[in-house]
Each structure stands twice: as structure tokens, then as C-alpha cells.
Scaffold this motif. Structure first.
Motif, PDB file in Angstrom:
ATOM      1  N   PHE A   6       0.834  -1.202   0.000  1.00 29.84           N
ATOM      2  CA  PHE A   6       0.000   0.000   0.000  1.00 29.84           C
ATOM      3  C   PHE A   6       0.871   1.254   0.000  1.00 29.84           C
ATOM      4  O   PHE A   6       0.668   2.168  -0.800  1.00 29.84           O
ATOM      5  CB  PHE A   6      -0.947   0.010   1.197  1.00 29.84           C
ATOM      6  N   ALA A  10       1.326   3.989  -3.040  1.00 31.85           N
ATOM      7  CA  ALA A  10       1.006   5.390  -2.756  1.00 31.85           C
ATOM      8  C   ALA A  10       2.201   6.298  -3.049  1.00 31.85           C
ATOM      9  O   ALA A  10       2.037   7.378  -3.631  1.00 31.85           O
ATOM     10  CB  ALA A  10       0.550   5.548  -1.309  1.00 31.85           C
ATOM     11  N   ALA A  58      -4.306   8.396  -8.680  1.00 31.54           N
ATOM     12  CA  ALA A  58      -5.175   8.259  -7.495  1.00 31.54           C
ATOM     13  C   ALA A  58      -5.667   6.819  -7.348  1.00 31.54           C
ATOM     14  O   ALA A  58      -5.667   6.264  -6.239  1.00 31.54           O
ATOM     15  CB  ALA A  58      -6.355   9.222  -7.594  1.00 31.54           C
ATOM     16  N   LEU A  62      -4.791   4.193  -4.243  1.00 32.18           N
ATOM     17  CA  LEU A  62      -5.851   3.548  -3.458  1.00 32.18           C
ATOM     18  C   LEU A  62      -5.897   2.037  -3.654  1.00 32.18           C
ATOM     19  O   LEU A  62      -6.660   1.350  -2.970  1.00 32.18           O
ATOM     20  CB  LEU A  62      -7.207   4.166  -3.816  1.00 32.18           C
TER      21      LEU A  62
END
Length: 119
Positions: A6, A10, A58, A62
Motif C-alpha cells: 500500500f 502510494a 489516485a 488507493l
């Protein structure tokens, strides 16, 4: 999904989101470069490319459709790199700076290609 994945996604996505927003807010230098490279409809091309960077960035951040997002970013990064960092046309310090940016983008492209084969 692991925390490490994650965070990695990101962090990778952050440069695309930031650059896309910057290009949407201040498109003039990017449009000039696109026009100089004879890109058809340079204003539209810059808007579309910037939108892909923000949107796909984006989604990647996510973890939504990461393979598709990474593929879209990779596809947009290729012309961005060739048009935006033509180190072969430069000399001296400017050549070195553009070559560094070109190689940075190649590294980003490698990371995106890696993600297209994962998950």
C-alpha cells in the motif's frame, strides 16, 4: 493487501498525481514542449495526459485496479519522457539535468511495468 505494498503504491503514485495537478494548473510550458514536438492538439494532449496522471495515480494509490492504473501511467509516461526530456538535443549542464530526469522516468516506467505483472 500488505501495508508495504500500500505504501509503495502510494509513494509511486504521488509523483504522477503531483505532476498531473501541476500541469493542469500551469500547462503553458508543457504545451510549448508538445507544440515543439509537433504533437497534434497540444493543449488537449496536455489536458488528457494530466488527467490520466491524476486519475490513474489516485486509483493506483488507493489500490483500485492497480494493473490498469499502472498500465495507463506507463503509456502516458513514454511520450512525456521523450518529449519532456530530450537530453540528446542539449549540451553541458542542461544535458546532464535532462538525462537525469529521463533516467528517473525510465526507473518509474520500470516500477509501473513491474506492477502490471503483479496482483
Amino acid at each position: 493487501m500488505s501495508v508495504t505494498r500500500f505504501i509503495g503504491r502510494a509513494l509511486l503514485a504521488s509523483i504522477f498525481i503531483k505532476s498531473g495537478l501541476d500541469h493542469l494548473q500551469h500547462p503553458e510550458p508543457i504545451v510549448r514542449a508538445a507544440r515543439g514536438a509537433e504533437v497534434p492538439e497540444p493543449e488537449l494532449a496536455v489536458k488528457v495526459n494530466s488527467g490520466v496522471m491524476v486519475g490513474a495515480g489516485a486509483l493506483l494509490a488507493l489500490g483500485v485496479a492497480p494493473r490498469v492504473s499502472a498500465t495507463a501511467l506507463a503509456a502516458s509516461l513514454i511520450p512525456t519522457t521523450v518529449i519532456g526530456h530530450p537530453f540528446w538535443d542539449k549540451e553541458g549542464k542542461e544535458r546532464a539535468q535532462q538525462q537525469t530526469q529521463f533516467l528517473k522516468n525510465l526507473a518509474l516506467l520500470g516500477a509501473l511495468l513491474y506492477l502490471t505483472g503483479r496482483e
